[in-house]
Each structure stands twice: as C-alpha cells, then as structure tokens.
Design a protein around this motif. Structure first.
Motif, mmCIF file in Angstrom:
data_model
loop_
_atom_site.group_PDB
_atom_site.id
_atom_site.type_symbol
_atom_site.label_atom_id
_atom_site.label_comp_id
_atom_site.label_asym_id
_atom_site.label_seq_id
_atom_site.Cartn_x
_atom_site.Cartn_y
_atom_site.Cartn_z
ATOM 1 N N MET A 1 15.406 -12.350 13.009
ATOM 2 C CA MET A 1 14.655 -12.107 11.793
ATOM 3 C C MET A 1 14.644 -10.615 11.512
ATOM 4 N N GLU A 2 14.692 -10.308 10.233
ATOM 5 C CA GLU A 2 14.681 -8.917 9.790
ATOM 6 C C GLU A 2 13.427 -8.710 8.941
ATOM 7 N N LEU A 3 12.614 -7.738 9.313
ATOM 8 C CA LEU A 3 11.423 -7.424 8.548
ATOM 9 C C LEU A 3 11.833 -6.840 7.203
ATOM 10 N N LEU A 4 11.395 -7.484 6.119
ATOM 11 C CA LEU A 4 11.670 -6.980 4.774
ATOM 12 C C LEU A 4 10.558 -6.044 4.317
ATOM 13 N N TYR A 5 9.316 -6.498 4.488
ATOM 14 C CA TYR A 5 8.179 -5.739 3.978
ATOM 15 C C TYR A 5 6.915 -6.233 4.672
ATOM 16 N N GLN A 6 5.984 -5.316 4.885
ATOM 17 C CA GLN A 6 4.690 -5.721 5.414
ATOM 18 C C GLN A 6 3.610 -4.821 4.850
ATOM 19 N N ASN A 7 2.407 -5.355 4.817
ATOM 20 C CA ASN A 7 1.249 -4.579 4.398
ATOM 21 C C ASN A 7 0.054 -5.012 5.247
ATOM 22 N N GLY A 8 -1.136 -4.630 4.858
ATOM 23 C CA GLY A 8 -2.315 -4.953 5.641
ATOM 24 C C GLY A 8 -2.668 -6.421 5.678
ATOM 25 N N ARG A 38 13.895 -18.073 -2.076
ATOM 26 C CA ARG A 38 13.588 -17.040 -3.079
ATOM 27 C C ARG A 38 12.877 -17.650 -4.284
ATOM 28 N N ASP A 39 13.262 -18.877 -4.647
ATOM 29 C CA ASP A 39 12.579 -19.560 -5.751
ATOM 30 C C ASP A 39 11.117 -19.825 -5.410
ATOM 31 N N ASP A 40 10.845 -20.231 -4.166
ATOM 32 C CA ASP A 40 9.464 -20.436 -3.718
ATOM 33 C C ASP A 40 8.663 -19.143 -3.839
ATOM 34 N N LEU A 41 9.288 -18.036 -3.486
ATOM 35 C CA LEU A 41 8.632 -16.733 -3.549
ATOM 36 C C LEU A 41 8.305 -16.370 -4.998
ATOM 37 N N ASP A 42 9.245 -16.605 -5.909
ATOM 38 C CA ASP A 42 9.005 -16.354 -7.332
ATOM 39 C C ASP A 42 7.854 -17.218 -7.849
ATOM 40 N N HIS A 43 7.853 -18.483 -7.440
ATOM 41 C CA HIS A 43 6.804 -19.418 -7.861
ATOM 42 C C HIS A 43 5.433 -18.959 -7.358
ATOM 43 N N LEU A 44 5.371 -18.546 -6.107
ATOM 44 C CA LEU A 44 4.110 -18.077 -5.533
ATOM 45 C C LEU A 44 3.612 -16.828 -6.257
ATOM 46 N N LEU A 45 4.510 -15.932 -6.611
ATOM 47 C CA LEU A 45 4.107 -14.727 -7.344
ATOM 48 C C LEU A 45 3.469 -15.102 -8.680
ATOM 49 N N GLY A 95 7.013 -6.384 -2.793
ATOM 50 C CA GLY A 95 7.725 -5.532 -1.834
ATOM 51 C C GLY A 95 8.926 -6.250 -1.240
ATOM 52 N N ALA A 96 8.742 -7.530 -0.892
ATOM 53 C CA ALA A 96 9.848 -8.320 -0.345
ATOM 54 C C ALA A 96 10.938 -8.518 -1.386
ATOM 55 N N GLN A 97 10.543 -8.823 -2.622
ATOM 56 C CA GLN A 97 11.532 -9.005 -3.684
ATOM 57 C C GLN A 97 12.315 -7.720 -3.935
ATOM 58 N N ASP A 101 16.320 -7.492 -3.582
ATOM 59 C CA ASP A 101 17.139 -7.077 -4.717
ATOM 60 C C ASP A 101 17.901 -5.793 -4.409
ATOM 61 N N MET A 102 17.279 -4.891 -3.666
ATOM 62 C CA MET A 102 17.944 -3.640 -3.310
ATOM 63 C C MET A 102 19.169 -3.922 -2.438
ATOM 64 N N ASP A 103 19.034 -4.803 -1.464
ATOM 65 C CA ASP A 103 20.172 -5.159 -0.617
ATOM 66 C C ASP A 103 21.303 -5.765 -1.441
ATOM 67 N N ALA A 104 20.972 -6.645 -2.386
ATOM 68 C CA ALA A 104 21.991 -7.283 -3.216
ATOM 69 C C ALA A 104 22.679 -6.253 -4.113
#
Length: 112
Positions: A1-8, A38-45, A95-97, A101-104
């Motif tokens: 697993m690769e950490l994309l983003y984290q916060n508090g 990624r679609d799940d992530l968009d939906h949750l946002l 942050g994850a998105q 997107d930056m990697d892509a």
C-alpha cells in the motif's frame, strides 16, 4: 500500500496489485478501513459536500444530520460526524484525489 494523503482524521492509501483493479483505494478512519474505487470516492465527496443541507428524516426533523450514509457495492458506510469531522473528511478526499490526479498527469506527460 502507498500512502496518498493523511490528515488528523484519517488516511487514504492506494493499493498495489489489486486482484480486481476496481477497489484500488483504502480509506482508514479511526479503526475502520474501507476499500473504495475512484467512483466511490467521488460519490462520497458529493455526500460530504451536501451534509450541511437540512435532513428530512424523522430523526433529524429538518435539522442537520449528525451522520453520513454512503452505499457502495462492497459495504454501506455510516459515519457519525460533526462540523470538524466533515471538514477533515472533505480534506482527506480532496487530498487523495489531488495525489491521484497528479500521478496520472505526470505519467501522461512523462518524457521518454
């Protein structure tokens, strides 16, 4: 697993070598981990952004709801939230998105 983003509030990881290739992300908040696409992530946002709207369920009676409900093919998620958690959740997702997107973008324009 690769950490994309984290916060508090939590962390978002990108899974490497997934068997299906669909649920390539894992969101970890508190002690719970949820596999997502990624679609799940968009939906949750979208749900997080609408969470400040009045809720019409019998429990809330038109007030702001203190829960976020989100369904996905793997699991239904219900998170108890307050304004601070909503802000952290939106930051975590965005942050994850951004990192995805930056990697892509970098891969698309990589010099060969």
């Amino acid at each position: 697993m690769e950490l994309l983003y984290q916060n508090g509030y939590g962390a978002m990881y990108k899974m490497k070598n997934t068997t299906t290739g669909v649920h390539e992300l894992q969101m970890i908040v508190d002690t719970v981990g949820v596999f997502m696409s990624r679609d799940d992530l968009d939906h949750l946002l979208g749900i997080v952004r609408k969470s400040n709207e009045p809720c019409t369920c019998a429990d809330c009676g038109g007030n702001h709801c203190n829960k976020i409900w989100c369904s996905s093919p793997l699991v239904d998620i219900c998170l108890k939230v307050d304004e601070a958690i909503i802000d952290h959740m939106e930051d975590l997702i965005q942050g994850a998105q951004f990192m995805l997107d930056m990697d892509a973008t970098l891969e698309k324009y990589r010099l060969k």
